[in-house]
Design a protein around this motif. Structure first.
Motif, short mmCIF file in Angstrom:
data_model
loop_
_atom_site.label_atom_id
_atom_site.label_comp_id
_atom_site.label_asym_id
_atom_site.label_seq_id
_atom_site.Cartn_x
_atom_site.Cartn_y
_atom_site.Cartn_z
N ILE A 280 -3.65 -5.10 4.53
CA ILE A 280 -4.01 -4.22 3.43
C ILE A 280 -3.51 -4.81 2.11
CG2 ILE A 280 -3.49 -1.96 2.39
CD1 ILE A 280 -3.63 -0.83 5.29
N ARG A 281 -2.28 -5.30 2.09
CA ARG A 281 -1.72 -5.91 0.88
C ARG A 281 -2.52 -7.14 0.47
NH1 ARG A 281 1.51 -9.88 1.36
NH2 ARG A 281 2.40 -9.14 3.31
N ALA A 282 -2.83 -8.00 1.45
CA ALA A 282 -3.54 -9.25 1.16
C ALA A 282 -4.95 -9.00 0.62
CB ALA A 282 -3.60 -10.13 2.41
N LYS A 283 -5.67 -8.05 1.22
CA LYS A 283 -7.06 -7.81 0.83
C LYS A 283 -7.21 -6.79 -0.28
CE LYS A 283 -8.95 -9.28 5.23
NZ LYS A 283 -9.72 -8.92 6.41
N GLY A 284 -6.23 -5.90 -0.43
CA GLY A 284 -6.32 -4.85 -1.43
C GLY A 284 -5.71 -5.20 -2.76
N GLY A 285 -4.86 -6.23 -2.77
CA GLY A 285 -4.24 -6.66 -4.03
C GLY A 285 -2.91 -5.97 -4.30
N PRO A 286 -2.25 -6.38 -5.38
CA PRO A 286 -0.88 -5.94 -5.68
C PRO A 286 -0.75 -4.49 -6.13
CG PRO A 286 -1.71 -7.34 -7.44
CD PRO A 286 -2.73 -7.37 -6.34
N SER A 287 -1.82 -3.85 -6.54
CA SER A 287 -1.70 -2.48 -7.05
C SER A 287 -1.24 -1.51 -5.97
CB SER A 287 -3.03 -2.01 -7.65
OG SER A 287 -4.03 -1.89 -6.66
N ILE A 288 -1.59 -1.76 -4.71
CA ILE A 288 -1.20 -0.85 -3.63
C ILE A 288 0.32 -0.85 -3.46
CG2 ILE A 288 -1.51 -0.24 -1.20
CD1 ILE A 288 -4.26 -1.71 -1.37
N GLN A 289 0.92 -2.04 -3.39
CA GLN A 289 2.38 -2.11 -3.26
C GLN A 289 3.05 -1.53 -4.50
OE1 GLN A 289 4.52 -3.34 -0.45
NE2 GLN A 289 5.61 -1.87 -1.73
N ALA A 290 2.48 -1.76 -5.67
CA ALA A 290 3.05 -1.21 -6.91
C ALA A 290 3.08 0.32 -6.85
CB ALA A 290 2.26 -1.69 -8.12
N GLU A 291 2.00 0.93 -6.36
CA GLU A 291 1.97 2.39 -6.23
C GLU A 291 2.97 2.86 -5.18
OE1 GLU A 291 -1.79 4.60 -6.27
OE2 GLU A 291 -2.77 2.70 -6.78
N CYS A 292 3.11 2.11 -4.08
CA CYS A 292 4.10 2.44 -3.05
C CYS A 292 5.51 2.39 -3.65
CB CYS A 292 4.00 1.48 -1.87
SG CYS A 292 2.59 1.78 -0.80
N ASN A 293 5.78 1.37 -4.44
CA ASN A 293 7.09 1.24 -5.08
C ASN A 293 7.39 2.44 -5.97
OD1 ASN A 293 7.27 -1.25 -3.81
ND2 ASN A 293 6.87 -2.43 -5.66
N ALA A 294 6.38 2.92 -6.67
CA ALA A 294 6.55 4.08 -7.55
C ALA A 294 6.85 5.35 -6.75
CB ALA A 294 5.30 4.28 -8.42
N ILE A 295 6.28 5.46 -5.56
CA ILE A 295 6.54 6.62 -4.69
C ILE A 295 7.95 6.52 -4.12
CG2 ILE A 295 5.90 7.75 -2.50
CD1 ILE A 295 2.97 6.79 -3.16
N GLY A 296 8.33 5.32 -3.67
CA GLY A 296 9.65 5.13 -3.06
C GLY A 296 9.66 5.50 -1.59
N ARG A 297 10.84 5.62 -1.06
CA ARG A 297 11.02 5.92 0.37
C ARG A 297 10.54 7.34 0.68
NH1 ARG A 297 16.75 4.70 2.88
NH2 ARG A 297 15.81 2.64 2.89
N ILE A 298 9.89 7.50 1.84
CA ILE A 298 9.49 8.83 2.31
C ILE A 298 10.13 9.04 3.68
CG2 ILE A 298 7.32 8.84 0.99
CD1 ILE A 298 5.82 8.24 3.62
N ALA A 299 10.15 10.28 4.13
CA ALA A 299 10.76 10.61 5.42
C ALA A 299 9.90 10.08 6.57
CB ALA A 299 10.91 12.12 5.54
#
Length: 175
Positions: free
Chosen positions: A42-61
């Motif tokens: 997903i990261r490789a094909k979707g590009g860096p914006s997905i991980q950037a959004e995940c970083n903004a959310i942070g850890r989840i339960a």
């Protein structure tokens, strides 16, 4: 017996990252770090914006789910189903809860279609036969309620996984 839920489930072999659905589901760790396996693809094909959004959310339960955009993927969203801690394995309870919460999040966002991988069966080492049973039970239970979802697709990596999911679906009872 109402079997209408079955008509909303599709099983196929293929590449999850190319699924033309509203959201694809990432087999995620609770840190939302897109490392290897499905998440890496997903990261490789979707590009860096997905991980950037995940970083903004942070850890989840563990057992929870989070939604992001899908970057360059065909899907509009990625739902991150946190079934494991980074570097650890998936438990049945976390698989069940993360599947349920992914479906709930899709419905809360008025999505009509979603595509799942066999969560936890790669890096996290969860047995595929049990995965198929657990995930299909959660999908059945969700589809029997009021939901915006019209299609729940399982996109399996190989022919053996597809066969296991087909067998599990065929043997399922209505409740």
């Amino acid at each position: 017996m109402n079997q209408e839920w079955r008509s909303k489930i599709r099983l196929r072999q293929g590449d999850l990252t190319g699924a033309p659905v509203d959201a694809i589901v990432n087999a995620a760790n609770n840190d939302l770090m897109l490392g290897g396996g499905v998440a890496g693809a997903i990261r490789a094909k979707g590009g860096p914006s997905i991980q950037a959004e995940c970083n903004a959310i942070g850890r989840i339960a563990l057992g929870e789910a989070a939604i992001t955009g899908a970057g360059w993927l065909k899907a509009r969203h990625v739902i991150h189903a946190a079934s494991m801690r980074l570097g650890e394995s998936t438990s049945e309870e976390n698989l069940r809860r993360s599947t349920r919460n992914s479906l709930k999040l899709a419905a809360e966002n008025s999505l009509k279609s979603i595509a799942f991988p066999a969560i936890g069966t790669g890096i996290a080492g969860f047995p595929i036969e049990r995965c198929a049973q657990v995930m299909l039970e959660e999908v059945r239970d969700h589809l029997k309620q009021s939901t915006t979802l019209e299609l729940v697709e399982f996109v399996l990596f190989d022919q053996n996984s597809l066969h296991i999911f087909e067998k599990a679906l065929a043997s399922m009872k209505d409740s």
